[in-house]
Design a protein around this motif. Structure first.
Motif, PDB file in Angstrom:
ATOM      1  N   GLN A  98     -42.037  32.389 -13.549  1.00 12.58           N
ATOM      2  CA  GLN A  98     -43.039  32.549 -12.495  1.00 12.58           C
ATOM      3  C   GLN A  98     -43.851  31.275 -12.271  1.00 12.58           C
ATOM      4  OE1 GLN A  98     -45.048  35.868 -14.441  1.00 12.58           O
ATOM      5  NE2 GLN A  98     -44.375  37.198 -12.763  1.00 12.58           N
ATOM      6  N   ASN A  99     -43.808  30.774 -11.032  1.00 10.17           N
ATOM      7  CA  ASN A  99     -44.739  29.760 -10.529  1.00 10.17           C
ATOM      8  C   ASN A  99     -45.751  30.510  -9.673  1.00 10.17           C
ATOM      9  OD1 ASN A  99     -43.809  27.179 -11.411  1.00 10.17           O
ATOM     10  ND2 ASN A  99     -42.155  27.251  -9.938  1.00 10.17           N
ATOM     11  N   ASP A 100     -46.666  31.219 -10.271  1.00  8.37           N
ATOM     12  CA  ASP A 100     -47.537  32.075  -9.473  1.00  8.37           C
ATOM     13  C   ASP A 100     -49.028  31.778  -9.630  1.00  8.37           C
ATOM     14  OD1 ASP A 100     -47.812  33.032 -12.036  1.00  8.37           O
ATOM     15  OD2 ASP A 100     -47.525  35.125 -11.500  1.00  8.37           O
ATOM     16  N   SER A 157     -46.034  33.578  -5.164  1.00 12.13           N
ATOM     17  CA  SER A 157     -46.387  32.221  -5.557  1.00 12.13           C
ATOM     18  C   SER A 157     -47.109  31.469  -4.447  1.00 12.13           C
ATOM     19  CB  SER A 157     -45.099  31.466  -5.897  1.00 12.13           C
ATOM     20  OG  SER A 157     -45.337  30.092  -5.994  1.00 12.13           O
TER      21      SER A 157
END
Length: 178
Positions: A98-100, A157
């Motif tokens: 996850q790039n959130d 994201s």
């Protein structure tokens, strides 16, 4: 709470390990077989099984492999290869990335190849805002869990959607939901 935890580094190979029966006796965090950050890391030929949140206090989220942006700490991963692993009888997910938290793609260039993923979570494989993903020759099943998505390319994201995705020769099996 974790079988293997790699905070960073480069060129580390995690191979031929048997990781199983992880749980927590008090409510402190998730229970994951691996958490992995760094560059050009290889996780292959591992047997990850029986990661059962129901044995733990407070039923934590339990995954085979997880990496994510921390809210206050930069955690980069570039060139992660998750190959020929057996991830079976896991109450969470097979792989989650996850790039959130921030608009920078700190996690990118991920390859999942030749894995067997049998999980009971809300999704089997999830990518959130991750660029450059390759999934090939994986067998993915939800093992009959309710309300499961086998592959989830999420969009919560700040980077937007996951991008540059290559899917080839995967077998996706929806289990019998009783």
């Amino acid at each position: 709470n974790f079988g293997i935890y790699l905070w960073g580094g480069s060129g580390i190979v995690v191979e031929k390990n048997n990781i199983f029966d992880l749980y927590q006796s008090k409510d402190v965090d998730d229970v994951d077989a691996m958490r992995l950050w760094g560059n050009n890391q290889v996780v292959r030929n591992n047997y990850i099984h029986d990661i059962n949140a129901n044995k733990s206090t407070n039923s934590p989220h339990s995954d085979c492999l997880q990496n994510y942006q921390g809210s206050s700490v930069v955690r980069t991963s570039n060139g992660i290869n998750f190959e020929n692993n057996y991830c079976v009888r896991v109450t969470g997910q097979c792989y989650i990335s996850q790039n959130d938290q921030r608009a920078a793609p700190e996690l990118q260039n991920v390859t999942l190849r030749g894995n067997v993923c049998e999980t009971y979570g809300w999704q089997s494989i999830e990518f959130d805002g991750v660029p450059h993903i390759t999934l090939d020759n994986n067998y993915v099943t939800d093992a009959g869990a309710k309300f499961t998505t086998l592959l989830n390319f999420a969009n919560s994201s700040p980077n937007g959607y996951s991008s540059d995705i290559k899917l080839a020769n995967n077998t996706l099996v929806r289990g019998n939901n009783n």
